[in-house]
Design a protein around this motif. Sequence first.
Motif, PDB file in Angstrom:
ATOM      1  N   VAL A 332       0.868  -1.172   0.000  1.00 32.75           N
ATOM      2  CA  VAL A 332       0.000   0.000   0.000  1.00 32.75           C
ATOM      3  C   VAL A 332       0.910   1.229   0.000  1.00 32.75           C
ATOM      4  N   PRO A 333       1.045   1.933  -1.124  1.00 32.73           N
ATOM      5  CA  PRO A 333       2.004   3.045  -1.205  1.00 32.73           C
ATOM      6  C   PRO A 333       1.730   4.116  -0.152  1.00 32.73           C
ATOM      7  N   THR A 334       2.795   4.546   0.511  1.00 36.20           N
ATOM      8  CA  THR A 334       2.684   5.654   1.451  1.00 36.20           C
ATOM      9  C   THR A 334       3.245   6.947   0.869  1.00 36.20           C
ATOM     10  N   SER A 335       3.945   6.855  -0.282  1.00 32.74           N
ATOM     11  CA  SER A 335       4.503   8.045  -0.916  1.00 32.74           C
ATOM     12  C   SER A 335       4.826   7.726  -2.372  1.00 32.74           C
ATOM     13  N   LEU A 336       4.734   8.763  -3.237  1.00 33.17           N
ATOM     14  CA  LEU A 336       4.991   8.620  -4.668  1.00 33.17           C
ATOM     15  C   LEU A 336       6.010   9.655  -5.111  1.00 33.17           C
ATOM     16  N   GLY A 337       6.756   9.343  -6.184  1.00 33.17           N
ATOM     17  CA  GLY A 337       7.712  10.297  -6.721  1.00 33.17           C
ATOM     18  C   GLY A 337       7.988  10.012  -8.184  1.00 33.17           C
ATOM     19  N   SER A 338       8.322  11.059  -8.953  1.00 39.63           N
ATOM     20  CA  SER A 338       8.668  10.888 -10.362  1.00 39.63           C
ATOM     21  C   SER A 338       9.716  11.920 -10.738  1.00 39.63           C
ATOM     22  N   SER A 339      10.252  11.813 -11.952  1.00 44.42           N
ATOM     23  CA  SER A 339      11.281  12.736 -12.408  1.00 44.42           C
ATOM     24  C   SER A 339      10.928  13.251 -13.795  1.00 44.42           C
ATOM     25  N   ILE A 340      11.666  14.268 -14.239  1.00 45.92           N
ATOM     26  CA  ILE A 340      11.443  14.811 -15.575  1.00 45.92           C
ATOM     27  C   ILE A 340      11.769  13.756 -16.621  1.00 45.92           C
ATOM     28  N   SER A 341      12.847  13.026 -16.400  1.00 46.25           N
ATOM     29  CA  SER A 341      13.269  11.996 -17.345  1.00 46.25           C
ATOM     30  C   SER A 341      12.999  10.616 -16.768  1.00 46.25           C
ATOM     31  N   GLY A 342      12.978   9.653 -17.625  1.00 48.55           N
ATOM     32  CA  GLY A 342      12.866   8.276 -17.156  1.00 48.55           C
ATOM     33  C   GLY A 342      11.504   7.656 -17.348  1.00 48.55           C
ATOM     34  N   GLY A 343      10.442   8.457 -17.323  1.00 52.67           N
ATOM     35  CA  GLY A 343       9.111   7.905 -17.490  1.00 52.67           C
ATOM     36  C   GLY A 343       8.772   6.854 -16.465  1.00 52.67           C
ATOM     37  N   LEU A 344       9.284   7.034 -15.230  1.00 51.70           N
ATOM     38  CA  LEU A 344       9.124   6.024 -14.186  1.00 51.70           C
ATOM     39  C   LEU A 344       8.497   6.649 -12.945  1.00 51.70           C
ATOM     40  N   LEU A 345       7.506   5.966 -12.403  1.00 51.70           N
ATOM     41  CA  LEU A 345       6.888   6.380 -11.150  1.00 51.70           C
ATOM     42  C   LEU A 345       7.449   5.518 -10.032  1.00 51.70           C
ATOM     43  N   TRP A 346       7.992   6.166  -8.998  1.00 59.07           N
ATOM     44  CA  TRP A 346       8.549   5.461  -7.851  1.00 59.07           C
ATOM     45  C   TRP A 346       7.525   5.435  -6.719  1.00 59.07           C
ATOM     46  N   MET A 347       7.474   4.323  -6.003  1.00 52.60           N
ATOM     47  CA  MET A 347       6.550   4.164  -4.876  1.00 52.60           C
ATOM     48  C   MET A 347       7.294   3.553  -3.704  1.00 52.60           C
ATOM     49  N   VAL A 348       6.846   3.892  -2.505  1.00 51.37           N
ATOM     50  CA  VAL A 348       7.416   3.285  -1.310  1.00 51.37           C
ATOM     51  C   VAL A 348       6.296   2.998  -0.326  1.00 51.37           C
ATOM     52  N   THR A 349       6.466   1.958   0.453  1.00 53.80           N
ATOM     53  CA  THR A 349       5.552   1.677   1.559  1.00 53.80           C
ATOM     54  C   THR A 349       6.397   1.375   2.794  1.00 53.80           C
ATOM     55  N   GLY A 350       5.832   1.624   3.952  1.00 51.08           N
ATOM     56  CA  GLY A 350       6.549   1.382   5.202  1.00 51.08           C
ATOM     57  C   GLY A 350       6.183   2.423   6.238  1.00 51.08           C
ATOM     58  N   ALA A 351       6.700   2.241   7.445  1.00 51.40           N
ATOM     59  CA  ALA A 351       6.400   3.160   8.532  1.00 51.40           C
ATOM     60  C   ALA A 351       7.560   3.196   9.505  1.00 51.40           C
TER      61      ALA A 351
END
Length: 451
Positions: A332-351
């Motif tokens: 269950v993603p707790t945060s999302l991130g992306s960049s100008i290049s790469g066309g990739l969405l990063w996700m993280v879960t944890g506490a």
Amino acid sequence: MEGAEMEEARVEDREHDHNNTQEDAQIEESEQKNKDAEVAPALVSVHPTQNSVAVAVGSDLRVFNLLDNCAVNLVDESGGASHNDSIRCIKYGTNGKLFVSAGDDKLFKVWSTDCWRCISTVVSEKRLSAVAISNDGLHVCFADKFGVVWVVDLAGFDGSEASLDKKAAPLLSHYCSIITSLEFSLDGRFIVSADRDSKIRVTVFPSKPLDGAHEIQSFCLGHTEFVSCLAFISSPDSPQGILVSGGGDSTVRLWDIISGSLLDTCEVGAKVESDATEGNCSIITGICTILDCTLIAVAIQSLRGIMLLACNLPSRTLSVTKLVSIIGENFVPTSLGSSISGGLLWMVTGASKFRGPDISPCSRVKGISGFNKNSPDSSEQEPVVLADTELPGGVKLLEKLQGSMLIDEKVFLVAADAVKTAMCNLLNKKQYSDEKREFRKRTRNDKKKKQ
């Protein structure tokens, strides 16, 4: 007779004081339990050109250099750990030269990404809840839980100084409402702040920020619960960009920040399948715009995956396009991130810390690819959840950012529940009894001593 009455009064006073002391002890124990139960979600932030990726979980700040394919060693000359309590916010600057982190230890840290050295540490009187970096990199801002946004001037910094002794100046205030998100507009003219009381304020960022921001451009009013996150979508007709917001009312909203007018509302809660969330809990916990296309990734509390929304720029409307599920994992993603290049969405879960297995703070990192920058039409996008070995940096990156490769998936399920409870406790207004309110007044530790 008089003496007997006075003695009786003294006995009553002693009994009253004793009762108050016992009540204070009980309330203090309850307050401490609530504080101990607080958790912070794992966070992810990506360098604008995907040179590096940063993850924060608890007090740990972990960075991986994607260009050199190696873990980053942070240098903080203040000594000891970089942070000594849960980190609540991290962010890269627009040009990627600066990175900021802040959290419950009341420390706001500015890092130079050239050498990953802490160049400035500012101590706040309150715990911190949001951060932002001006587009020109000359000013960094942080917000505290009392509703004040502070600004630090970095003018003249060229990366060669060992450290900067900078003081923060008050920029603006939301008057005792926790600020949940800070963002600069795409043209840098405005700073946008959202709070727990469902307000979004658009403020003209002044030429002399240390003197305060006194011109309010607009208020974006429409959310019926707390606003949890903000992001901007690029538009040819709007140099400042179009604002996207999400909140506790299970909606994603589109705004014109110049007028403050609401352009469209997407009822996310109604779009999520009933079995996709636990207890139909559809609070928006994160929003990430996919740069150079009109897609918006949305993290929803308890949803094992993300929802993708498309923004139709000519009509300025939102629509749900896809639900990307994480199959076979309690992710269950707790945060999302992306960049100008790469066309990739990063996700993280944890506490950070939660009632569960006795392990150190852990996180799980995943990525989604398939976002074609040259094809803004959402129907042409085919997002794919990457396997661990397909992520940039592969196993080496995961070993650094996750802390461990072998973690029981039940841990992340417990973490998701803990984050859900913590967010509700943090952003939903608390109701106090008269006794508890008086106790909090007597024991508050932020009163300045009179000289």
